[in-house]
Write a protein that holds these residues in place. Structure first.
Motif, PDB file in Angstrom:
ATOM      1  N   GLU A   1      41.110 128.122  71.567  1.00 55.07           N
ATOM      2  CA  GLU A   1      42.444 128.683  71.830  1.00 55.07           C
ATOM      3  C   GLU A   1      42.740 128.700  73.326  1.00 55.07           C
ATOM      4  O   GLU A   1      43.888 128.536  73.754  1.00 55.07           O
ATOM      5  N   TYR A   2      41.707 128.877  74.131  1.00 53.85           N
ATOM      6  CA  TYR A   2      41.861 128.931  75.581  1.00 53.85           C
ATOM      7  C   TYR A   2      41.598 127.589  76.253  1.00 53.85           C
ATOM      8  O   TYR A   2      41.412 127.522  77.464  1.00 53.85           O
ATOM      9  N   GLY A   3      41.569 126.524  75.471  1.00 54.46           N
ATOM     10  CA  GLY A   3      41.498 125.198  76.061  1.00 54.46           C
ATOM     11  C   GLY A   3      40.135 124.537  76.101  1.00 54.46           C
ATOM     12  O   GLY A   3      39.983 123.503  76.753  1.00 54.46           O
ATOM     13  N   ALA A   4      39.132 125.113  75.424  1.00 50.83           N
ATOM     14  CA  ALA A   4      37.837 124.439  75.370  1.00 50.83           C
ATOM     15  C   ALA A   4      38.038 123.066  74.752  1.00 50.83           C
ATOM     16  O   ALA A   4      38.768 122.906  73.777  1.00 50.83           O
ATOM     17  N   ARG A   5      37.402 122.078  75.341  1.00 50.49           N
ATOM     18  CA  ARG A   5      37.585 120.702  74.878  1.00 50.49           C
ATOM     19  C   ARG A   5      36.448 120.312  73.945  1.00 50.49           C
ATOM     20  O   ARG A   5      35.283 120.480  74.290  1.00 50.49           O
ATOM     21  N   VAL A   6      36.818 119.781  72.795  1.00 53.45           N
ATOM     22  CA  VAL A   6      35.792 119.370  71.834  1.00 53.45           C
ATOM     23  C   VAL A   6      35.049 118.139  72.326  1.00 53.45           C
ATOM     24  O   VAL A   6      34.030 117.781  71.748  1.00 53.45           O
ATOM     25  N   ASP A   7      35.516 117.520  73.393  1.00 51.99           N
ATOM     26  CA  ASP A   7      34.772 116.437  74.031  1.00 51.99           C
ATOM     27  C   ASP A   7      34.060 116.986  75.269  1.00 51.99           C
ATOM     28  O   ASP A   7      33.881 116.304  76.261  1.00 51.99           O
ATOM     29  N   GLY A   8      33.617 118.221  75.181  1.00 50.01           N
ATOM     30  CA  GLY A   8      33.041 118.948  76.301  1.00 50.01           C
ATOM     31  C   GLY A   8      31.886 118.277  76.994  1.00 50.01           C
ATOM     32  O   GLY A   8      31.597 118.566  78.144  1.00 50.01           O
ATOM     33  N   TYR A   9      31.212 117.356  76.318  1.00 48.92           N
ATOM     34  CA  TYR A   9      30.092 116.673  76.941  1.00 48.92           C
ATOM     35  C   TYR A   9      30.515 115.909  78.193  1.00 48.92           C
ATOM     36  O   TYR A   9      29.712 115.684  79.091  1.00 48.92           O
ATOM     37  N   LYS A  10      31.761 115.514  78.269  1.00 47.23           N
ATOM     38  CA  LYS A  10      32.240 114.791  79.445  1.00 47.23           C
ATOM     39  C   LYS A  10      32.308 115.706  80.663  1.00 47.23           C
ATOM     40  O   LYS A  10      32.373 115.246  81.785  1.00 47.23           O
ATOM     41  N   LEU A  11      32.287 116.994  80.407  1.00 50.66           N
ATOM     42  CA  LEU A  11      32.399 117.962  81.488  1.00 50.66           C
ATOM     43  C   LEU A  11      31.031 118.410  81.996  1.00 50.66           C
ATOM     44  O   LEU A  11      30.907 118.905  83.104  1.00 50.66           O
ATOM     45  N   VAL A  12      30.024 118.272  81.171  1.00 46.68           N
ATOM     46  CA  VAL A  12      28.659 118.630  81.555  1.00 46.68           C
ATOM     47  C   VAL A  12      27.827 117.375  81.347  1.00 46.68           C
ATOM     48  O   VAL A  12      27.586 116.950  80.223  1.00 46.68           O
ATOM     49  N   GLU A  13      27.413 116.775  82.448  1.00 48.06           N
ATOM     50  CA  GLU A  13      26.764 115.465  82.406  1.00 48.06           C
ATOM     51  C   GLU A  13      25.493 115.454  81.557  1.00 48.06           C
ATOM     52  O   GLU A  13      24.722 116.408  81.538  1.00 48.06           O
ATOM     53  N   ASN A  14      25.306 114.341  80.828  1.00 42.90           N
ATOM     54  CA  ASN A  14      24.106 114.083  80.039  1.00 42.90           C
ATOM     55  C   ASN A  14      23.894 115.068  78.884  1.00 42.90           C
ATOM     56  O   ASN A  14      22.760 115.340  78.514  1.00 42.90           O
ATOM     57  N   GLN A  15      24.958 115.597  78.339  1.00 38.05           N
ATOM     58  CA  GLN A  15      24.841 116.502  77.203  1.00 38.05           C
ATOM     59  C   GLN A  15      25.507 115.885  75.974  1.00 38.05           C
ATOM     60  O   GLN A  15      26.412 115.072  76.087  1.00 38.05           O
ATOM     61  N   ASP A  16      25.045 116.301  74.802  1.00 36.43           N
ATOM     62  CA  ASP A  16      25.663 115.871  73.553  1.00 36.43           C
ATOM     63  C   ASP A  16      27.080 116.420  73.454  1.00 36.43           C
ATOM     64  O   ASP A  16      27.410 117.430  74.081  1.00 36.43           O
ATOM     65  N   THR A  17      27.884 115.780  72.617  1.00 32.09           N
ATOM     66  CA  THR A  17      29.197 116.343  72.338  1.00 32.09           C
ATOM     67  C   THR A  17      29.003 117.638  71.557  1.00 32.09           C
ATOM     68  O   THR A  17      27.963 117.837  70.916  1.00 32.09           O
ATOM     69  N   PRO A  18      29.984 118.531  71.577  1.00 32.88           N
ATOM     70  CA  PRO A  18      29.871 119.731  70.759  1.00 32.88           C
ATOM     71  C   PRO A  18      29.661 119.404  69.271  1.00 32.88           C
ATOM     72  O   PRO A  18      28.920 120.110  68.584  1.00 32.88           O
ATOM     73  N   LEU A  19      30.266 118.328  68.779  1.00 38.46           N
ATOM     74  CA  LEU A  19      30.083 117.958  67.378  1.00 38.46           C
ATOM     75  C   LEU A  19      28.644 117.544  67.101  1.00 38.46           C
ATOM     76  O   LEU A  19      28.055 117.955  66.093  1.00 38.46           O
ATOM     77  N   LEU A  20      28.049 116.756  67.977  1.00 42.08           N
ATOM     78  CA  LEU A  20      26.641 116.387  67.803  1.00 42.08           C
ATOM     79  C   LEU A  20      25.741 117.614  67.903  1.00 42.08           C
ATOM     80  O   LEU A  20      24.752 117.729  67.169  1.00 42.08           O
ATOM     81  N   ALA A  21      26.085 118.526  68.785  1.00 44.08           N
ATOM     82  CA  ALA A  21      25.314 119.767  68.885  1.00 44.08           C
ATOM     83  C   ALA A  21      25.395 120.544  67.574  1.00 44.08           C
ATOM     84  O   ALA A  21      24.380 121.014  67.059  1.00 44.08           O
ATOM     85  N   ALA A  22      26.594 120.656  67.019  1.00 43.61           N
ATOM     86  CA  ALA A  22      26.758 121.381  65.752  1.00 43.61           C
ATOM     87  C   ALA A  22      25.939 120.733  64.640  1.00 43.61           C
ATOM     88  O   ALA A  22      25.269 121.428  63.869  1.00 43.61           O
ATOM     89  N   ALA A  23      25.964 119.407  64.580  1.00 51.24           N
ATOM     90  CA  ALA A  23      25.230 118.703  63.526  1.00 51.24           C
ATOM     91  C   ALA A  23      23.726 118.864  63.707  1.00 51.24           C
ATOM     92  O   ALA A  23      22.999 119.161  62.756  1.00 51.24           O
ATOM     93  N   SER A  24      23.241 118.694  64.912  1.00 47.74           N
ATOM     94  CA  SER A  24      21.794 118.743  65.135  1.00 47.74           C
ATOM     95  C   SER A  24      21.242 120.160  65.084  1.00 47.74           C
ATOM     96  O   SER A  24      20.057 120.353  64.833  1.00 47.74           O
ATOM     97  N   LEU A  25      22.090 121.149  65.299  1.00 41.11           N
ATOM     98  CA  LEU A  25      21.648 122.544  65.305  1.00 41.11           C
ATOM     99  C   LEU A  25      22.028 123.281  64.022  1.00 41.11           C
ATOM    100  O   LEU A  25      21.935 124.498  63.948  1.00 41.11           O
ATOM    101  N   HIS A  26      22.457 122.538  63.019  1.00 36.52           N
ATOM    102  CA  HIS A  26      22.761 123.071  61.681  1.00 36.52           C
ATOM    103  C   HIS A  26      23.863 124.136  61.701  1.00 36.52           C
ATOM    104  O   HIS A  26      23.822 125.090  60.925  1.00 36.52           O
TER     105      HIS A  26
END
Length: 109
Positions: free
Chosen positions: A69-94
């Motif tokens: 709601e406050y603008g978090a980007r679901v492509d957040g990995y582009k903002l923090v270098e060398n990290q998974d996308t939030p979607l990949l994080a959700a999938a890998s972390l159940h």
């Protein structure tokens, strides 16, 4: 209180107040804890909490929705270098319900 601590405590009103004061926090990398200081997007850190049973998938959906709601980007990995996308994080972390929320909001791997 930091956004990291507010999320860890599931303090929705505090998260909202912090984001009201500084919406950029919704996309600012945050460490996992004082021992693991590697930064990841807040949407990723929410999934970490589901994986570690810090909070339920439902609680995580509430917090993630607030960040989005406050603008978090679901492509957040582009903002923090060398990290998974939030979607990949959700999938890998159940964090299944969180992952579905991210897909509804346009997330891609």
């Amino acid at each position: 209180m930091s956004l990291q601590k507010l999320i860890a405590e599931k303090y929705l009103d505090g998260i909202r107040q912090a984001l009201d004061q500084n919406p950029d926090l919704a996309n600012k990398g945050m460490p996992y804890d004082e021992h693991n200081t590697t930064k990841a997007h807040p949407l990723h850190r929410i999934c970490d909490g589901v994986f570690n049973n810090t909070y339920s998938d439902e609680e995580a959906v509430e917090m993630a929705s607030l960040l989005l709601e406050y603008g978090a980007r679901v492509d957040g990995y582009k903002l923090v270098e060398n990290q998974d996308t939030p979607l990949l994080a959700a999938a890998s972390l159940h964090a299944d319900k969180v992952g579905l929320l991210y897909i509804e909001k346009g997330a891609v791997c």
